[in-house]
Design an enzyme around this catalytic site. Structure first.
Site, mmCIF file in Angstrom:
data_model
loop_
_atom_site.group_PDB
_atom_site.id
_atom_site.type_symbol
_atom_site.label_atom_id
_atom_site.label_comp_id
_atom_site.label_asym_id
_atom_site.label_seq_id
_atom_site.Cartn_x
_atom_site.Cartn_y
_atom_site.Cartn_z
ATOM 1 N N CYS A 87 0.874 -1.170 0.000
ATOM 2 C CA CYS A 87 0.000 0.000 0.000
ATOM 3 C C CYS A 87 0.916 1.225 0.000
ATOM 4 C CB CYS A 87 -0.863 -0.024 1.262
ATOM 5 S SG CYS A 87 -1.891 1.421 1.513
ATOM 6 N N CYS A 114 -1.079 4.077 -6.390
ATOM 7 C CA CYS A 114 -1.917 3.460 -5.351
ATOM 8 C C CYS A 114 -2.218 2.070 -5.865
ATOM 9 C CB CYS A 114 -3.211 4.265 -5.182
ATOM 10 S SG CYS A 114 -4.520 3.395 -4.275
HETATM 11 N N1 DGL Z 1 -4.032 0.825 -1.826
HETATM 12 C C1 DGL Z 1 -3.598 1.975 -1.107
HETATM 13 C C2 DGL Z 1 -2.376 2.618 -1.751
HETATM 14 O O1 DGL Z 1 -1.615 1.949 -2.428
HETATM 15 C C3 DGL Z 1 -4.566 3.052 -0.752
HETATM 16 C C4 DGL Z 1 -6.012 2.891 -0.822
HETATM 17 C C5 DGL Z 1 -6.679 3.618 0.304
HETATM 18 O O2 DGL Z 1 -6.871 4.847 0.222
HETATM 19 O O3 DGL Z 1 -6.957 2.928 1.279
HETATM 20 O O4 DGL Z 1 -2.132 3.785 -1.592
#
Ligand code: DGL
Length: 269
Positions: A78, A186
């Protein structure tokens, strides 16, 4: 513990929800014999629109859960959580810790590139980790950072039509003339690549950090003698916070299968 048995311990993969399946698929492609536990904090998704302190504390809770399962390495799949807390984790955790960051470096190093659109959550865009990375790059003027509030949430909910509309709204706020590359900053965004391409109305090159991260995990585990014996496939266990664990597990499983099949197809093409 029996010699080599500790290498059977799973690799923990953490995300605020489903987006990390992109990273899991990249890991499975390079390291199919490993065991994995995927932890998605769906109950608290999205992270990217939350204050820094809250993202730090939620990520630490998820990582603690994974450490209690006896993982041999942790992959923070993430970008938002990585930018918020990876430095703290590296100071306190004894197993190898990996994070993901927007792939702007390969984007600006691509020969003949034009403008590079960087899509990421509001927290990733404003955190100092990204600012430092941008400042270390040549040609940072070619990067157009665009914070995408609300987008990951729609993808997490599986509402791809609404996510496509949101992308159109967001893109209308910047000048995309001359954009040749898009950094998916993201881990949720690769799931709507087609919709992003459509909203831009042209072919662009996409960059995301999943593959580079998976290669780094393989390199470090190999160099430190932690790889599981090659051959066969390991197991993947999914854990989600909040309701509908089973439905989310089925969706994650299906997405990973889809991503691996797409990889196989493009390798054959
Ligand atoms: N999947 C997460 C990232 O790579 C973020 C998604 C969220 O806002 O929870 O930033």
């Amino acid at each position: 513990m029996e010699l080599g048995k500790e290498n059977d311990a799973p690799i923990g993969v953490f995300d605020s929800g489903l987006g990390g399946v992109n990273v899991l698929a990249a890991l499975l492609r390079l390291l199919p014999a490993e065991n994995y536990i995927f932890f998605g904090d769906t109950a608290n998704n999205p992270y990217g629109d939350k204050p820094l302190a809250q993202v730090k504390s939620l990520t630490k809770q998820g990582v603690d859960f994974l450490l209690n399962q006896g993982i041999k390495a942790i992959v923070v799949a993430c970008n938002t959580a990585t930018s918020a807390v990876i430095a703290d984790l590296r100071q306190t955790i004894t197993v190898p810790v990996f994070g993901i960051e927007p792939a702007i470096k390969p984007a600006v190093l691509t020969e003949g590139h034009g403008k590079i659109l960087l899509l990421a959550t509001p927290l990733t865009i404003k955190e100092k980790k990204l600012v430092r990375l941008m400042n270390s790059l040549p040609d940072k003027e070619s990067i157009i950072p665009l914070a995408c509030p609300g987008l990951a949430e729609l993808i997490e909910a599986g509402d791809i039509a609404a996510a496509a509309n949101r992308v159109e709204e967001l893109l209308a706020t910047v000048d995309t003339t001359g954009v040749t590359g898009v950094v998916l900053g993201c881990t949720h965004y690769p799931l709507i690549k087609q919709e992003i391409r459509q909203a831009l109305g042209k072919e662009v090159r996409f960059y995301d950090g999943a593959e580079g991260l998976a290669r780094n995990v393989r390199r470090v585990l190999a160099n430190t003698g932690r790889l599981r014996a090659a051959g066969g496939s390991g197991q993947v266990r999914y854990v989600f916070t909040g309701e509908d664990q089973e439905a989310r597990t089925r969706r994650a499983h299906a997405l990973v299968a889809q991503l691996l099949a797409a990889d196989r197809q493009s390798a054959q093409a």
